[in-house]
Design an enzyme around this catalytic site. Structure first.
Site, mmCIF file in Angstrom:
data_model
loop_
_atom_site.group_PDB
_atom_site.id
_atom_site.type_symbol
_atom_site.label_atom_id
_atom_site.label_comp_id
_atom_site.label_asym_id
_atom_site.label_seq_id
_atom_site.Cartn_x
_atom_site.Cartn_y
_atom_site.Cartn_z
ATOM 1 N N HIS A 1 -6.433 -6.411 -1.479
ATOM 2 C CA HIS A 1 -5.334 -5.522 -1.130
ATOM 3 C C HIS A 1 -4.234 -6.239 -0.343
ATOM 4 O O HIS A 1 -3.080 -5.849 -0.404
ATOM 5 C CB HIS A 1 -5.900 -4.363 -0.294
ATOM 6 N N ASP A 51 -8.346 -6.045 -5.736
ATOM 7 C CA ASP A 51 -8.095 -4.805 -5.009
ATOM 8 C C ASP A 51 -8.678 -3.635 -5.802
ATOM 9 O O ASP A 51 -8.608 -3.620 -7.029
ATOM 10 C CB ASP A 51 -6.583 -4.616 -4.816
ATOM 11 N N SER A 68 0.820 -1.195 0.000
ATOM 12 C CA SER A 68 0.000 0.000 0.000
ATOM 13 C C SER A 68 0.868 1.264 0.000
ATOM 14 O O SER A 68 1.779 1.389 -0.819
ATOM 15 C CB SER A 68 -0.942 -0.043 1.203
#
Length: 459
Positions: A436, A377, A164
């Site tokens: 994610h 994601d 991320s």
């Protein structure tokens, strides 16, 4: 033997105290399987780290045993807490052994970065970092402190693996560490950088959301139009250098997406936010302010959707309870995650800045760069990742894009788990069925992937 290694109480192990300037800075177990401590990266700014040495270590002179430095996102999310107990460390949040721990392929170094994250803390609010480069400078100081004093670590290649927003930290750290190595300030072998579902180009991601959700029937034409309009505004704000305004508009866009999609989960677009998702209680991660800030804060202090009715598995209770007691070195007035919201707020001016140029610089210097992305994601959608990748100026890009992909499998089952493409020092993994949090959603293929990235002797 492994049971002893994984024991959280350390009741039968001794702790060795390491002193520096008359002050305890780190502790380690008698068998040296674990070591942790603080580095004062600047006066009154303290960064916490935790190193696990693998019980699966394979000695191979031709392939040195690697070390993975895990960098969490947020910004303000704790690698020591989330990456460690929720994703790739030896124990899960119930303190049970994780069969898919990345210790099977490498040693693991978790860092609470930037200062103020997790167990890391500042004594003065003016000491929070405001840019990715400042965070990289602090991390480089930490690496110098840890690696320059330990010849064993210096023999192992270090792979910076990020998730991320951690991807922005990873590329800036990669360049900072590379320079420190060249200047002989840092005794370290840089093995490469791996960017997992990474927030490298916010502009490309915000433009990916509307079309992707429209194709998935989560947005209609009206929702797509609203999304595109705000994304265009963000693009203009970025071009005008109005980065805080762009961060605020990004928050507005996220709200519009949530409203017009009937609450799609940004971390797995196949489900609604708050539903029983296969991801890491992903709705609680948060990469935003205001509407998302509440769930961001909740994610940093607990994983309640994965908890038992009795409260076991709560990340905040775990880190502020038995883990803090085990570590012994955490100051009494420091609460895990207590300063995390401030970390995010101080980085609001850098949040929407791209780091594509830094990826280009790493490739130009010959550093191995791996990009991997979860198929479902949304926040860092594969569509957006592919878009920023195509903007690279690296001389090998067109050859890379022309290469065929290789399918990935796991175990004896011949079911496609992903795809892989590689040319020279650039590598890309498409991970099917993952959101994610790739290591949690697809642990088997993620473990194989990290073995390949690090060229682990155990791979």
């Amino acid at each position: 033997m492994e049971k002893l290694f994984y024991s959280v109480t350390l009741s039968v192990l001794f702790l060795v105290l390491l002193f520096h300037g008359g002050k305890v800075t780190s502790l380690k177990t008698q068998d040296e399987s674990e070591e942790w401590g603080y580095v004062q990266v600047r006066p009154k700014a303290h960064m916490f780290w935790w190193l696990y040495r693998s019980p699966y270590r394979v000695e191979d002179p031709s392939k040195p045993w690697p070390i993975i430095l895990w960098l969490q996102g947020g910004p303000g999310a704790s690698g020591v807490g989330i990456g460690n107990f929720e994703e790739v460390g030896p124990l899960d949040t119930f303190l049970k052994p994780r069969n898919s721990t990345w210790l099977k392929k490498a040693d693991l170094l978790f860092v609470d970065n930037p200062v103020g994250t997790g167990y890391s803390f500042v004594e003065d609010s003016n000491l929070f970092v405001r840019t990715d480069e400042e965070a990289a400078t602090d991390l480089t100081t930490l690496l110098i402190e840890i690696f320059n004093k330990d010849e064993r670590l210096q023999k192992s290649p270090l792979f910076i693996v990020a998730e991320s927003y951690g991807g922005k930290f990873a590329v800036t750290l990669g360049l900072s560490a590379f320079k420190a190595i060249e200047d002989k300030r840092l005794k370290l072998i840089l093995g490469g950088v791996a960017l997992g579902d990474s927030w490298i180009s916010p502009e490309d991601f915000v433009f990916s959301w509307g079309p992707l959700l429209k194709d998935l029937s989560r947005l209609d034409e009206n929702g797509l139009q609203k999304s595109t309009s705000i994304a265009q505004r963000i693009k203009q704000q970025l071009e005008d250098g109005k980065f805080v305004d762009a961060t605020n508009s990004w928050n507005e866009l996220e709200s519009a997406i949530i409203t017009n999609s009937n609450n799609v989960d940004f971390y797995n677009f196949l489900v609604d936010a708050g539903s029983d998702s296969a991801t890491l209680s992903a709705v609680e991660l948060g990469l935003s302010r205001e509407i998302s800030m509440n769930r961001y804060s909740q994610y940093l202090t607990s994983m309640r959707s994965r908890s038992s009715p009795g409260g076991d598995g709560d990340l905040g209770e775990l880190l502020n309870g038995p883990i803090k007691k085990k570590l012994k070195i955490i100051p009494e007035n420091v609460t895990w995650g207590g300063q995390s919201n401030e970390v995010f707020n101080f980085l609001e001016g850098d949040f929407m800045k791209p780091r594509i140029n830094e990826v280009d610089e790493l490739l130009a210097k010959g550093v191995n760069v791996t990009v991997y992305n979860g198929q479902v994601d949304l926040i860092c959608a594969t569509k957006g990742t592919e878009a920023w990748l195509r903007k690279l100026k690296w001389e090998g890009l067109q050859t890379f894009l022309g290469k065929d992909r290789t399918p990935l499998y796991c175990g004896s089952e011949k079911k496609t788990k992903g795809f892989f493409r590689s040319y020279k020092q650039l590598h890309f993994y498409w991970i099917l069925g993952a959101g994610h949090f790739v290591p949690t959603d697809q642990p088997c293929v993620a473990l194989n992937m990290i073995g390949a990235i690090t060229q682990s002797p155990a791979a």
